[in-house]
Design an enzyme around this catalytic site. Structure first.
Site, PDB file in Angstrom:
ATOM      1  N   ASP A  22      43.479  48.911  22.064  1.00 44.34           N
ATOM      2  CA  ASP A  22      44.753  49.474  21.619  1.00 44.34           C
ATOM      3  C   ASP A  22      44.583  50.176  20.280  1.00 44.34           C
ATOM      4  OD1 ASP A  22      47.364  50.246  21.846  1.00 44.34           O
ATOM      5  OD2 ASP A  22      48.232  48.367  21.162  1.00 44.34           O
ATOM      6  N   HIS A  52      44.195  54.740  22.690  1.00 50.16           N
ATOM      7  CA  HIS A  52      44.997  55.936  22.401  1.00 50.16           C
ATOM      8  C   HIS A  52      44.070  57.000  21.824  1.00 50.16           C
ATOM      9  CE1 HIS A  52      48.868  53.943  23.079  1.00 50.16           C
ATOM     10  NE2 HIS A  52      48.211  52.869  22.688  1.00 50.16           N
ATOM     11  N   HIS A  75      42.026  49.924  26.941  1.00 50.77           N
ATOM     12  CA  HIS A  75      43.347  50.358  26.436  1.00 50.77           C
ATOM     13  C   HIS A  75      43.115  51.132  25.146  1.00 50.77           C
ATOM     14  CE1 HIS A  75      47.831  49.503  25.722  1.00 50.77           C
ATOM     15  NE2 HIS A  75      47.440  50.338  24.769  1.00 50.77           N
ATOM     16  N   HIS A  88      53.309  47.599  29.050  1.00 50.33           N
ATOM     17  CA  HIS A  88      53.595  47.176  27.675  1.00 50.33           C
ATOM     18  C   HIS A  88      54.716  46.156  27.784  1.00 50.33           C
ATOM     19  CE1 HIS A  88      53.968  47.961  23.199  1.00 50.33           C
ATOM     20  NE2 HIS A  88      54.956  47.120  23.478  1.00 50.33           N
ATOM     21  N   HIS A  99      47.517  44.321  25.952  1.00 54.29           N
ATOM     22  CA  HIS A  99      47.441  43.802  24.576  1.00 54.29           C
ATOM     23  C   HIS A  99      48.281  42.544  24.382  1.00 54.29           C
ATOM     24  CE1 HIS A  99      51.105  46.149  24.424  1.00 54.29           C
ATOM     25  NE2 HIS A  99      50.480  47.309  24.314  1.00 54.29           N
ATOM     26  N   LYS A 140      50.776  53.594  33.534  1.00 55.71           N
ATOM     27  CA  LYS A 140      51.224  52.770  32.409  1.00 55.71           C
ATOM     28  C   LYS A 140      52.742  52.754  32.329  1.00 55.71           C
ATOM     29  CE  LYS A 140      51.128  50.554  28.443  1.00 55.71           C
ATOM     30  NZ  LYS A 140      50.655  51.010  27.149  1.00 55.71           N
TER      31      LYS A 140
HETATM   32  O1  DOR Z   1      51.087  49.641  17.821  1.00 54.36           O
HETATM   33  C1  DOR Z   1      51.172  50.385  18.787  1.00 54.36           C
HETATM   34  N1  DOR Z   1      50.846  51.695  18.696  1.00 54.36           N
HETATM   35  N2  DOR Z   1      51.615  49.904  19.947  1.00 54.36           N
HETATM   36  C2  DOR Z   1      51.856  50.704  21.012  1.00 54.36           C
HETATM   37  O2  DOR Z   1      52.273  50.199  22.024  1.00 54.36           O
HETATM   38  C3  DOR Z   1      51.690  52.149  20.908  1.00 54.36           C
HETATM   39  C4  DOR Z   1      50.731  52.490  19.857  1.00 54.36           C
HETATM   40  C5  DOR Z   1      50.749  53.963  19.509  1.00 54.36           C
HETATM   41  O3  DOR Z   1      50.742  54.782  20.444  1.00 54.36           O
HETATM   42  O4  DOR Z   1      50.739  54.283  18.333  1.00 54.36           O
HETATM   43 ZN    ZN Z   2      48.683  50.980  23.285  1.00 51.79          ZN
END
Ligand code: DOR
Ligand code: ZN
Length: 335
Positions: free
Chosen positions: A240, A14, A12, A134, A168, A95
């Site tokens: 995450d 970003h 997971h 999520h 998460h 997702k």
């Molecule tokens: O804390 C988070 N940041 N939770 C999420 O679900 C998305 C993520 C983000 O994309 O910044």
């Molecule tokens: Zn995330």
């Protein structure tokens, strides 16, 4: 003391886009063999063309590193079987975000009506496309994930062959749900194994530890630790790691997300060593994910050594967890 991990996977992640992608990709691609890449760009990744183009931009940003970005699509209830068949080979998962629950999730799902979701979820089930979720309601912030468990149960029962990944997880309620349904799995972050709400807001507010779902109570952290340290076969590591520029975090209206990519493996080794569970780390950080997703990662061998590492105060303008602090392990080699 040294430890070698084979093909660590971050299930997971970003990676963002454009300048941020260029600035932070290497923090993951150097030490991980692959990662499930989240689709919450603006606009979200929701067509075949967007998946292909985003993957190309990621590949361009990672240079010579051996790394597979496992691509995901942003779930929309109107995806039909024909569309999903045409995109199947381009993606590893889809997702699902509840509408408006977190960063760039405005186009997500509201209501969770099984009949409305049935065509898309049945097609995903038949095509063996895992659904990553999520799991938070829009209730009171500390209760959002526990409240969502009834939605997980509803989906797991209605689509028993669909692999559902509770992303998460942060609560003992989600941990308990894992063993009630064969088709429920979970990712766990390193920060939720290390911190509680006290670390975020118990003293001076710590914006770099603020994320969604918010860190919970000590007993929740204990429940997460129990399954992670045992490498429960239905749980896998997913950082995450969610970078935001410093000004978006140190701001009135702090963006949610903890940036852990550059220190995730070091912190995992330290944590598993502390709990005498190092023998289970390989399963938690790669083998379980390979089983659950049926993926075969690229060979990458990452050796960590017990040598203090001073965490940089920022990575190209993004402040990591534990910025400026010393952690016990360093990356010795990744190849
Ligand atoms: O804390 C988070 N940041 N939770 C999420 O679900 C998305 C993520 C983000 O994309 O910044
Ligand atoms: Zn995330």
């Amino acid at each position: 003391m040294e430890l070698t991990l084979q093909a660590p996977l971050d299930m997971h992640l970003h990676l963002r886009d454009t300048e941020m992608l260029e600035n932070i990709a290497q923090a993951s691609t150097h030490t991980f063999s692959g990662a499930i890449v989240m689709p919450n760009l603006v606009p979200p990744v929701s067509s075949k063309e967007e998946v292909i183009a985003y993957k190309e931009r990621i590949m361009d940003s990672i240079g010579n590193e051996n790394f597979i970005p496992y691509m995901t699509l942003f779930f929309k209830p109107d995806y039909d079987r024909v569309f999903l068949e045409t995109i199947r080979e381009k993606i590893t998962a889809i997702k699902l975000y509840p509408a408006g629950i977190t960063t760039n999730s405005e186009g997500g799902v509201s209501g969770f009506d099984v009949e409305e979701l049935r065509p898309a979820l049945e097609a995903m089930s038949d095509l063996n496309i895992p659904l990553c979720v999520h799991g938070e309601t829009n209730g009171f912030v500390m209760d959002r994930e526990a409240e969502f468990v009834s939605i997980y149960e509803k989906l797991a029962a209605a689509f028993p062959k669909l692999k559902i990944i509770m992303e998460h997880i942060t609560t003992k309620e989600s941990v308990a749900a894992l063993d009630r349904f064969e088709n429920l799995y979970a990712t766990i972050t390193i920060h939720h194994l290390l911190i509680t709400l006290d670390d975020v807001a118990g003293g001076m507010l710590q914006p770099h530890l603020f994320c969604k779902p918010i860190a919970k109570r000590p007993e929740d952290k204990e429940a997460l630790l129990k399954v992670a340290l045992a490498a429960h076969p239905k749980v896998m590591f997913g950082s995450d790691s969610a970078p935001h520029p410093r000004h978006a975090k140190e701001n009135c209206g702090c963006a949610a997300g903890v940036f852990t990519a550059p220190i995730a493996l070091q912190l995992l080794v330290e944590l598993f060593e502390k709990h005498h569970a190092l023998d289970n780390l390989q399963a938690f950080v790669s083998d379980n994910a390979q089983q659950i997703y049926g993926v075969t990662p690229l060979n990458k061998t990452v050796t960590l050594e017990k040598k203090p590492f001073k965490v940089p105060t920022d990575y190209n303008g993004v402040v990591p967890m534990y910025a400026g602090e010393e952690i016990a392990y360093s990356i010795k080699e990744a190849k």
